[in-house]
Design an enzyme around this catalytic site. Sequence first.
Site, short mmCIF file in Angstrom:
data_model
loop_
_atom_site.label_atom_id
_atom_site.label_comp_id
_atom_site.label_asym_id
_atom_site.label_seq_id
_atom_site.Cartn_x
_atom_site.Cartn_y
_atom_site.Cartn_z
N ILE A 130 0.85 -1.20 0.00
CA ILE A 130 0.00 0.00 0.00
C ILE A 130 0.88 1.25 0.00
CG2 ILE A 130 -1.90 1.21 1.15
CD1 ILE A 130 -2.55 -1.48 2.57
N LYS A 160 1.63 -7.75 9.29
CA LYS A 160 0.18 -7.67 9.00
C LYS A 160 -0.54 -9.01 8.85
CE LYS A 160 0.73 -7.58 4.03
NZ LYS A 160 0.28 -7.10 2.75
N SER A 213 -7.12 -0.93 10.50
CA SER A 213 -7.67 -2.04 9.72
C SER A 213 -9.09 -2.38 10.15
CB SER A 213 -6.77 -3.26 9.94
OG SER A 213 -7.41 -4.42 9.50
N TYR A 217 -2.73 -9.34 15.92
CA TYR A 217 -2.56 -8.28 14.92
C TYR A 217 -3.63 -7.19 15.13
CZ TYR A 217 -3.13 -5.88 10.44
OH TYR A 217 -3.29 -4.92 9.47
N LYS A 259 -3.50 -3.00 16.39
CA LYS A 259 -4.15 -1.85 15.74
C LYS A 259 -5.02 -1.10 16.74
CE LYS A 259 -2.37 -2.46 11.63
NZ LYS A 259 -1.36 -1.54 11.13
N PHE A 262 -10.23 -1.61 4.48
CA PHE A 262 -10.86 -2.90 4.29
C PHE A 262 -9.88 -3.77 3.48
CE2 PHE A 262 -14.60 -3.03 6.81
CZ PHE A 262 -14.44 -1.82 7.45
N1 LIG Z 1 -2.82 -5.19 2.99
C1 LIG Z 1 -3.91 -5.25 3.73
O1 LIG Z 1 -4.79 -6.07 3.47
C2 LIG Z 1 -4.10 -4.32 4.89
C3 LIG Z 1 -5.38 -4.17 5.43
C4 LIG Z 1 -5.55 -3.32 6.52
C5 LIG Z 1 -4.48 -2.63 7.06
N2 LIG Z 1 -3.23 -2.82 6.52
C6 LIG Z 1 -2.11 -2.10 7.12
O2 LIG Z 1 -1.53 -1.27 6.13
C7 LIG Z 1 -0.12 -1.16 6.33
C8 LIG Z 1 0.60 -1.51 5.07
O3 LIG Z 1 0.23 -2.81 4.65
P1 LIG Z 1 0.81 -3.49 3.34
O4 LIG Z 1 -0.22 -4.42 2.83
O5 LIG Z 1 1.36 -2.45 2.43
O6 LIG Z 1 1.99 -4.33 3.98
P2 LIG Z 1 3.45 -4.62 3.39
O7 LIG Z 1 4.01 -5.70 4.23
O8 LIG Z 1 3.40 -4.80 1.92
O9 LIG Z 1 4.19 -3.24 3.69
C9 LIG Z 1 4.72 -2.93 4.94
C10 LIG Z 1 6.10 -2.36 4.70
O10 LIG Z 1 6.64 -1.99 5.97
C11 LIG Z 1 7.95 -2.51 6.09
N3 LIG Z 1 8.15 -2.74 7.52
C12 LIG Z 1 7.56 -3.66 8.33
N4 LIG Z 1 7.98 -3.52 9.59
C13 LIG Z 1 8.85 -2.48 9.61
C14 LIG Z 1 9.62 -1.84 10.60
N5 LIG Z 1 9.60 -2.27 11.87
N6 LIG Z 1 10.40 -0.80 10.26
C15 LIG Z 1 10.45 -0.35 8.99
N7 LIG Z 1 9.75 -0.92 7.99
C16 LIG Z 1 8.95 -1.97 8.29
C17 LIG Z 1 8.02 -3.74 5.21
O11 LIG Z 1 9.32 -4.01 4.74
C18 LIG Z 1 7.06 -3.36 4.08
O12 LIG Z 1 7.76 -2.73 3.02
C19 LIG Z 1 0.20 -2.06 7.52
O13 LIG Z 1 0.23 -1.26 8.67
C20 LIG Z 1 -0.99 -3.01 7.57
O14 LIG Z 1 -1.22 -3.49 8.87
C21 LIG Z 1 -3.02 -3.64 5.45
#
Ligand SMILES: NC(=O)c1ccc[n+]([C@@H]2O[C@H](COP(=O)([O-])OP(=O)(O)OC[C@H]3O[C@@H](n4cnc5c(N)ncnc54)[C@H](O)[C@@H]3O)[C@@H](O)[C@H]2O)c1
Length: 335
Positions: free
Chosen positions: A12, A82, A122, A146, A150, A175
């Site tokens: 994202i 996540k 989330s 998880y 949040k 979502f």
């Molecule tokens: N993808 C989904 O379905 C979804 C849904 C709801 C909420 N979210 C939230 O959105 C955010 C982004 O999700 P995403 O799908 O892009 O995940 P993702 O894993 O693709 O991206 C997360 C990024 O953060 C980096 N990262 C993780 N821990 C870290 C740390 N301690 N320090 C520095 N970098 C770190 C990872 O290398 C990765 O590039 C997250 O907070 C996730 O909980 C995601």
Amino acid sequence: MNVLVTGGLGYIGSHAVLCLLKSGFDVTIADNLSNCDISVHKRLEELSDKPIKLYTTDVRASLSKIFEEDKIDAVIHFAALKAVGESIQKPLEYYDNNVYGAINLLETMSHYGVKSFVFSSSAVVYGDSGLPYREDAPVSAATNPYGQTKIMIENILQDLYRADNSWHIAILRYFNPIGAHESGKIGENPVGIPNNLMPYVAKVASGELKELSVFGGDYSTPDGTGIRDYIHVCDLAEGHIAALNYIANKTGAHTWNLGTGKGYSVLEIVNTFINITGVQLPYKVVARRAGDVPVSYCDPSKAQHELGWQATRTLTDMVKDTWHWERARTADERL
Ligand SMILES: NC(=O)c1ccc[n+]([C@@H]2O[C@H](COP(=O)([O-])OP(=O)(O)OC[C@H]3O[C@@H](n4cnc5c(N)ncnc54)[C@H](O)[C@@H]3O)[C@@H](O)[C@H]2O)c1
């Protein structure tokens, strides 16, 4: 305005970075590369035709250098672990990475007087609340660590604002983001076996994985499989710009759902994918996955009214863009 994007090379975050640059913001990225490929950085620079400053760092480490070297005006905090199932197996890792990471970042921001913060929350915070999920529903019922991380961070942000009402905070409850940028240059490519449906579907379709596991075929839904509110990742990314613009002149700790308000079952997604791509998708229905709720979709009207934001892309767009990205990615890897 320069925005620090933590986790900006992830799924994202990378789409949000492009959207920010397109909307005239400058961007600095901090990512520890734990769930992304470093090549995303170059791709973002190519797509935006701009250099993008990257700090390869963990948000739990000292972040002073970033705030001293760059003038940061606001932070969008994506960096987190996540996977719901993994969080049940490894709760300490999740609390440490997600909760401690957020506290360390907020402390650093506070120290440097940066008080605009957008947080990736989330739908998982709603647990078993009544449908459709509205922002004013109780959020104390998350069914897994998880989700608890949040909820904890949301509570920390509310307390932070109560203690210091000069903060500008947006809590965005996503979502189910799927799809990819129309260029086919960035998309979702998690490290290891995907935990989310769409990257799993894409990897089965491309032959990288053998068979899709559908978790639970006995939910009380029309076809027995779980229902989710899928949203195109580019619509989601645009929601961040709307939230940043909203909080620019308003203090507070504001919460918005970012979803479409419409739910699709796992089998509806699988069949739409097969119909649009013409690719076969072997799947088997297996036991339910711990921590999953049967049905999840939102009432998106608060974001529509207050942010003037609404998801516009269709399920067909989501599937087409996922498949475009998957084919481009696998073709690149074969080179
Ligand atoms: N993808 C989904 O379905 C979804 C849904 C709801 C909420 N979210 C939230 O959105 C955010 C982004 O999700 P995403 O799908 O892009 O995940 P993702 O894993 O693709 O991206 C997360 C990024 O953060 C980096 N990262 C993780 N821990 C870290 C740390 N301690 N320090 C520095 N970098 C770190 C990872 O290398 C990765 O590039 C997250 O907070 C996730 O909980 C995601």
